[in-house]
Structure formats: C-alpha cells, structure tokens
Design a protein around this motif. Structure first.
Motif, mmCIF file in Angstrom:
data_model
loop_
_atom_site.group_PDB
_atom_site.id
_atom_site.type_symbol
_atom_site.label_atom_id
_atom_site.label_comp_id
_atom_site.label_asym_id
_atom_site.label_seq_id
_atom_site.Cartn_x
_atom_site.Cartn_y
_atom_site.Cartn_z
ATOM 1 N N ARG C 165 11.678 15.779 -19.140
ATOM 2 C CA ARG C 165 12.793 16.412 -18.452
ATOM 3 C C ARG C 165 13.335 17.580 -19.262
ATOM 4 N NH1 ARG C 165 16.472 19.022 -18.066
ATOM 5 N NH2 ARG C 165 18.663 18.563 -17.756
ATOM 6 N N PHE C 166 13.368 17.435 -20.606
ATOM 7 C CA PHE C 166 14.033 18.456 -21.420
ATOM 8 C C PHE C 166 13.105 19.536 -21.953
ATOM 9 C CE2 PHE C 166 17.683 15.775 -21.121
ATOM 10 C CZ PHE C 166 18.710 16.694 -21.118
ATOM 11 N N PRO C 168 11.376 21.947 -20.333
ATOM 12 C CA PRO C 168 11.706 23.280 -19.811
ATOM 13 C C PRO C 168 13.040 23.811 -20.345
ATOM 14 C CG PRO C 168 11.210 21.752 -18.023
ATOM 15 C CD PRO C 168 11.251 20.949 -19.269
ATOM 16 N N THR C 169 14.029 22.919 -20.468
ATOM 17 C CA THR C 169 15.338 23.326 -20.980
ATOM 18 C C THR C 169 15.207 23.860 -22.407
ATOM 19 O OG1 THR C 169 16.217 21.499 -19.704
ATOM 20 C CG2 THR C 169 17.717 22.549 -21.241
#
Lengths: 286, 275, 267
Positions: C165-166, C168-169
C-alpha cells in the motif's frame, strides 16, 4: 527583467500511453519586485508551472526566460545548477528536507553546494535565520527538536541563504495555525519590501492573496485563466464564482450587502472602508 | 449525564513539561464541540488521551458512564471513532472498499455481511463510484471521506475530527465540513472537532479553548467568540463578523455584536430598515 | 521503471486473472519442482506446453513476456560462454578458431537456460495476472496451516499488504525530496565523493524521518479503528476455489508426476 513564459508546454510521460499535458502553450510575464499569487484548483498545473522556474522540470515545448537565462527543452543541465541559486524554490512542507545535525549546518548546506566558502555561508545562514525569526541560542540545536512551524522557518532560511533574487513558495502556510500562517505571510511581505526579492506564492488561501499579494495569476486546466492586480481580481465576483473560489470574508460581506441594496462600490477590499461605507449609509437613514 | 467527563487529567511526553495539565471538561451527548488553540497547545493530545493512544499520567476519563481503565480500553475505543489529519497515513486498505472493511474485520463482522455495510457507508460519503480505487488515485478530500466512512461503519457513538481538514484544499475542506455538519444533523452523534476554523467554531454548540496544555475558556461559541481581547492575547483568529460589528459600534452605531456572517448581515439590514 | 516487466501486475481480464491466487501459487510451486527434475526434453516440452497455453489464456502480450525475460538474457549468454570455456566433457561438436567446443557445454547449458527461462516465465505469469493484494491473501491462506508451529500468517500478510500500500506513497515522497534537495543545489551526478555522500544523506535522512512519522500515524489509525495484534479478525475478501482452479492444480500435479516417472525411468 520579468520572468517570461513563451508558449511553454509541459507534457508528463511524453511518448507513453500515460502522456498528460499539464501546461498547454502558456505565455506569461511575471513582474519583478512584486508578490505574485498563483492560484488554481488542485491539479490545474500550478505546481508544474513553478517547477519550471528553477528548471526542476524542463519545458517539452516553448521556452522560459528567468534570471537572465533562457530555458528551452534542449537546455543542457550544466547551466541549470547556477539558475537554482538565483531562483529559490521552497516546496510544500519544506520541513521534510531538513537533515543536518544542527540548524546552522542545515542552512549552510544550500550556499555551500553553490561554492560559497564556509565563513560566508555561516554569515549568510545567521543573517537569514535571524530574519525568519529563529533565536540565536537555538542555532546549534538539532532542527528535529523544533516545533513544526519553527522547522519550516529553518527550511525557508535554508533557501534564503542561497541569496536568490526570486523566491518561489509552494503552499508555504499549509498545516500551520492561523497565527503561524499570518507571521509566515508577513515574513514574505518583508522579504519583498525590505530585501527586494521577487516573491511567488502558490496558495489556496484568498485572505492571504488579498492581504499580502500584489498580483494574481489563475491557472486552470494547464492554461492561464487570468492575470491581474489583486484589487481588480476581487472586484469581479462572477469570475470568482466561475473559478469556484471562496472569496475573503470582507468580499463575501461586501457582496451580501450589495445584494441587500447597500450602495457599496465593487472595488472596496478594505474592512475599515467597508465599515465606513455601511456606517454612513445606516446613519444617513437616521 | 454527560457523554464524556474528563476530570483533572495531566500528561507529559518527556516527564518534564506537561503537554496537558489539570484539564477537566464535560461533553454532552449529541453536542457538537469544537476545540481550538494554536499548534502545540495540547488539543490533539486530548484526542489521543480520550481513546488511550496516549496514556494519561493522572486524572480520570469517563466515557458513556464507564471510567477508562486497562480492562475496558477496547470497549471505549469502540464507542469513539476518530478521523486524523493526514489523509494518506490513515488509509490502511489497498482500495476504498478494503479500507472501509478494515475496522469491520477488527470487529469480526462476518465476511458475508461486510459488502452491504461497505456499500451503505461508501454511499453515505459519496464514494460509491470509487470502491475499487487505490489511494494514489484519490484526492485528499476523497481519502478523508473514506476515512469517515471507515469510522461510521463501526457505528461509534462519538466522533472526533482531529484537524481533519487542515491538509486539504478549499474544495476538500468544504466537502468535509459539510459532511461533519450533516452527520451531526442526521445521526445526532456526539461530535468533537479539533480545528483552526473560526467559522466552524461559530456553528458549533460548545467550544473549548486551549493554551499551553490548559483549558483557558469553555462555553458557548456565541459567548466565547465575543471575548476579543482574550482571543487576541491567545493569538487566535477573531470572527470577521465581530471585527465588522465592533467597527460599526466604534462609529457610534448601536448595533449588536455578531459572531457569524449571517448574523452580521441580518443585523445591518435590521438597522438599515429600522431607520 | 516502465520497461521493467518482471513482477509487474497487468490489469487485464482473463481466465488466468480470475483464478484463485492459492491455485496459482500452488501450481507455480509444483511447476518449479517439476522444472528442477531432470526429465529431458520431453519433460520440458510438457511444461512448456502448459506455460504457453497459460500465456495465451492470460492475454499477456508476448512483448511483455519478452521484456520480463530480457534482463536475464545477458546473464544467460554469459553463462553459456563460461560453460563453453570450462566444460570440456562429451564429444567435440565443432571447432571455433582452433578452440574445441564440447557437446556437454552446449547441451547441459541449454538445459540450465531452458529451466531458468521457464521459471522466469512461470513467475511472470503469476505476478502479472494476480493483484499484489490477492497474492498476499493467497500467501496468508497457504501459511495458515503453519500457525501450529507459530508462523504468524496473518501478521505476515498484514505487513506485506501495508508495504504494498505504501510503496507508491514512498516513491512519490522520494521524488519530492529529490526535487527539494536539488533546489538546494544537490547534484546527484557530479561532485567529489564527500559531496556525493552528503547528497545521499540529504535524501535518506528526510525520507527516514517522514517514514517513521507515517508509521507512527498509521499505527495510531489502525489502533483507533480497533486493530489489536494477535486477535482474531474476519476477512472481507474471501477466496474461493472453483473448478478451473482444481483443473490447474491437477494438471500441474500430473506434470510433476510425469517428470518424476521419466526421471526415475518408469516410462
């Protein structure tokens, strides 16, 4: 000399299926020695626009004249570093770029990268730390021990210490409390008036535009939608509505009262004048 | 009886200076409370203490008649939902649907029952079209709406918004503020909003003002917001309507002081027509 | 980054995409073992037929498969050259500029290369047709039996999915920090060793500071939404094996058995 965009375009992911035209043949002249606000909705292209000013992004078409240099799509990176000294770009949440052991060292980092000697760098750092309002007793502390607002001041001093002619700030007051934001805006105003810097501020806050800026540039869908002086900008409420801008409180009140039949001129942007106008009208009935 | 009773709590991060000192307040069931104060005044610390993300050093917290202690932390957390400031750092799931599901999974809701709940709350926050979207493709305001849906899906009795709009653009701010108001209107849920927005304060039922870890004012917004000198001393914003009506008084016009824009317009029109 | 195909998910709609990730992971493991069994050309041919069918069914373009194999090509060629120089058994196949090339060098290396290629293509099919999140769910389910020996299957899956989930962030954040420091005169391409070290420090420190802050806020958000480590949770996404999944597993098992039989000389 003003900063001039000539038919400048920028397309991300050029030549791929994800290509996206963020700026479309933008022509623009930003005056020197003023505080100019750059506004527009999220995704309108304002950040892309300002990242051209110190050549973090190069145009994919057209060209740009800034600080005596011309940048076009085939400009060689060698000349770009010097430009970054003349145009200081402060990113959103700049406190996330701090990394040194002490505040003073962090502020010296920028000037030293541009070949300034240690002694001069320290002098510059001290000068600008004072200007942004950091206590001398804190200079040798770790930047990570400061509060959020203080960290941001140090980060801005880090750009100022490079002694740029042009200072570009991307949403410099985001996440600050109202008082912190106000002090920050006053600082930019001072840098403009006392130190002669050309200041460009990307912002969403119309109160700041009204109170601290001279000119407004509105970016929409990769085009320049409007460029005018601040008092002119807040005169045409139709435009504000069309741009989905929530006007400053004084303009909102002015417009509401005008609708209710008060005789208030549409170029009034000062609260004291508005009070006078309303007071005399109410008294006039007595 | 009050929904939340906070009695003389203190807390320090570093055992030296107290971030929150001898704080007591009450929040009524179904009320909309705003907590204001400049950054570092201790307001966000209060929110974290209420759900025991931080453990108070002394004092007591009573939520819905239950005194917070080590045994009932989880029961109390189930009663309180919280939406934090940073839209990215509270998006846990891979997609909107997964993120709303996260709390349900923790509550051990049966898998078959989840789809329905997710759809209901996605619809409530106008995110039905984005159920399969990933957070990188959403705006800050949309992510905050998902966070609200994720909290609402867990059916809390109290919702805390910890500067939930401070990282959003004006459009996102307006969306979220509107959503908070409508949740309060429709569910009658107890709302606590930690904010810098003086306009929001003027529309709440109850305001608590903090400074340096203390509560310095506590009361109705229409009373508190008139205390101009104190607010200025605390470096807080003054409602524009108050500045304006004060200005009229200075000009010798006997007008009432107002804290909201609508109030000021109404008052000026009243004077105008009366004369 | 755009040219890197190995491990990348391709959002298409195909029967392979719709298969249960557990079946796909299981089939991949079975085929991996089958590939390692020295079952000669016939054995590889059978595996290749299944894999080519899978590529065809998955609607992946051959160009994509080629891009995932391409980075390995140089290595495979290098392997071949080394082996030609070193392996001097078997019969002399031909002579290049008076250098004798032996049969074992050619054929044994060919086997190794075929194996490696098949393995890469199998992995590519799995990752290109399965969403990272589904892979995580599959791994979680497959690890569940090992809970008996205290493998924290759920926690592992939670960690993988949060990492995914993180990513790309954090990439976005890295780009922003690079730009911010570039604006302060950091030059990643030029400068002395000391300057380069400083430049790297100027990127790494801010990235860590912000990653730690994110981690803390995320942990708070998870706890606030009722996450209690080591407590049982239900799961929103349920995996369901259908007929086609069993067919895939059956085929893979049959191929494995076939290869074992060829290897042991039963056939």
């Amino acid at each position: 000399m003003p900063i001039t965009f000539k038919e400048l375009s920028h397309e991300y992911n050029l030549g791929t299926p994800f290509a996206y035209l963020a700026l479309d043949h933008v022509s623009l002249a930003i005056p020197e020695g003023k505080v100019t606000a750059i506004i527009g909705e999220t995704g309108s292209g304002k950040t892309t626009l300002v990242q051209h000013l110190n050549a973090l992004l190069l145009p994919t078409g057209g060209e740009l004249e800034v600080a005596g240099r011309t940048i076009s799509s085939n400009e060689k990176p060698k000349h770009l570093k010097a430009l970054r000294k003349d145009v200081g770009l402060v990113f959103q949440f700049p406190e996330y770029q701090l990394f040194e052991e002490t505040i003073i060292k962090d502020v010296c980092f920028g000037p030293k990268n541009f070949g300034v000697d240690e002694e001069t760098a320290v002098q510059l750092a001290e000068k600008y730390l004072r200007i942004v309002g950091i206590d001398e007793s804190d200079f040798h502390k770790s930047p990570f021990d400061l509060s959020g607002g203080q960290k941001r001041r140090v980060a801005i001093a880090g750009i100022l210490a490079m002694d740029p002619q042009v200072l570009v700030l991307d949403e410099p007051t985001a996440g600050l409390d109202p008082q912190g934001a106000k002090e920050m805006m006053q600082l930019f105003s001072r840098l403009n008036k006392e130190y002669g810097k050309t200041v460009l501020i990307v912002t969403h806050d119309m109160e700041h535009v009204l109170h601290y800026c001279d000119e407004v540039i509105v970016v929409a869908d990769g085009h320049i939608r409007e460029q005018c002086e601040v008092h002119e900008f807040f005169r045409s409420v139709e435009l504000l509505k069309e741009l989905k801008i929530n006007p400053p409180a004084v303009i909102r009140l002015r417009e509401e009262l005008r609708e209710k039949g008060f005789q208030i001129p549409d170029d009034m942007i000062d609260v004291e004048q508005l009070i006078d106008a309303v007071a005399s009208e109410v008294k006039g009935h007595e | 009886m009050a929904k939340i009773q906070v009695c003389d709590i203190s807390f320090s991060y570093d055992k030296e200076t107290n971030a929150v000192e001898h704080v007591s307040f009450q929040i009524e069931a179904g009320s909309y409370t705003t907590i204001i104060g400049h950054n570092g005044s201790g307001k966000s610390t209060i929110a974290k203490l209420l759900i025991d993300l931080l453990e108070k050093d002394s004092g007591s917290i009573i939520v819905d008649g239950m005194e917070l202690n080590d045994e009932n932390i989880y029961t109390i957390r189930d009663k309180i939902g919280i939406v934090f400031q940073n839209p990215d750092n509270q998006f846990i799931g891979a997609t909107v649907a997964d993120d709303i599901a996260f709390g349900l999974e923790n509550h051990q809701v049966a898998s078959e029952a989840m789809e329905q709940i997710i759809q209901t709350y996605a619809k409530r926050v106008n995110m039905s079209r984005y159920l399969l979207s990933e957070p990188t493709h959403l705006s800050g305001g949309q992510k905050q709406r998902v966070a609200i849906a994720g909290v609402l899906a867990m059916a809390p009795q109290i919702m805390i918004f910890d500067e939930a709009t401070s990282m959003l653009d004006p459009q996102g701010k307006a969306e979220i503020n509107e959503m908070i108001q409508s949740i309060h209107r429709e569910t009658g849920m107890t709302i606590i909003s930690i904010t810098h927005d003086i306009e929001e304060v003027s529309h709440s039922d109850h305001v608590i003002v903090m400074d340096q870890g203390h509560i310095v004012m506590d009361g109705k917004p229409e009373d508190i917001l008139l205390r101009e000198k104190e607010l200025v001393a605390l470096k807080l914003d003054i409602p524009f309507a108050l500045k304006f009506t004060k200005g009229l008084q200075r000009k010798g016009i006997s007008c009432r002081l107002c804290t909201t824009m609508e109030g000021a317009v109404e008052e000026v029109c009243r004077l105008h027509s009366k004369n | 980054m755009n040219n890197f195909a190995l491990g990348k998910y391709m959002p298409l709609d195909s029967i392979i995409h719709r298969m249960d990730p557990r079946a796909k992971i299981g089939a991949m493991l079975l085929l991996m073992v089958a590939i390692f069994i020295p079952a000669g050309y016939i054995g590889y041919a059978v595996i290749a037929v299944l894999i080519i069918t899978a590529v065809f069914l998955s609607k992946l373009r051959l160009n994509f498969i080629w891009r995932s194999v391409k980075p390995m090509m140089f290595m495979l060629l290098f392997l071949w050259i080394i082996n030609v120089l070193v392996l001097r058994t078997g019969y002399v196949m031909f002579t290049v500029f008076g250098f004798k090339v032996y049969s074992d060098a050619i054929f044994q290396t060919l086997f190794i290369i075929i194996r490696l290629l098949l393995m890469i293509i199998v992995t590519t099919i799995l990752t290109a047709t399965t969403k990272p999140l589904e892979l995580t769910l599959g791994i979680e389910d497959l690890l569940t039996p090992f809970k008996v020996i205290h493998v924290p299957a759920h926690e592992i899956a939670m960690m993988i999915s949060i990492a995914l989930r993180f990513i790309p962030t954090l990439i976005e954040e890295t780009n922003r920090i690079i730009k911010a420091q570039t604006s302060r005169g950091v030059d990643l391409d030029e400068g002395t060793l000391k300057e380069k070290l400083m430049a790297i420090l100027a990127l790494i420190v801010p990235l860590f500071v912000s990653a730690f802050q994110r981690a803390e806020e995320l942990a708070n958000a998870m706890e606030a939404r009722g996450y209690i480590p080591n407590r049982p949770r239900t799961r929103y996404k349920q995996l369901e094996m259908t007929f086609k999944d069993y067919v895939l597993l059956l085929l893979s098992t049959l191929i494995l058995i076939l290869n074992i039989c060829i290897w042991k000389g039963f056939i």
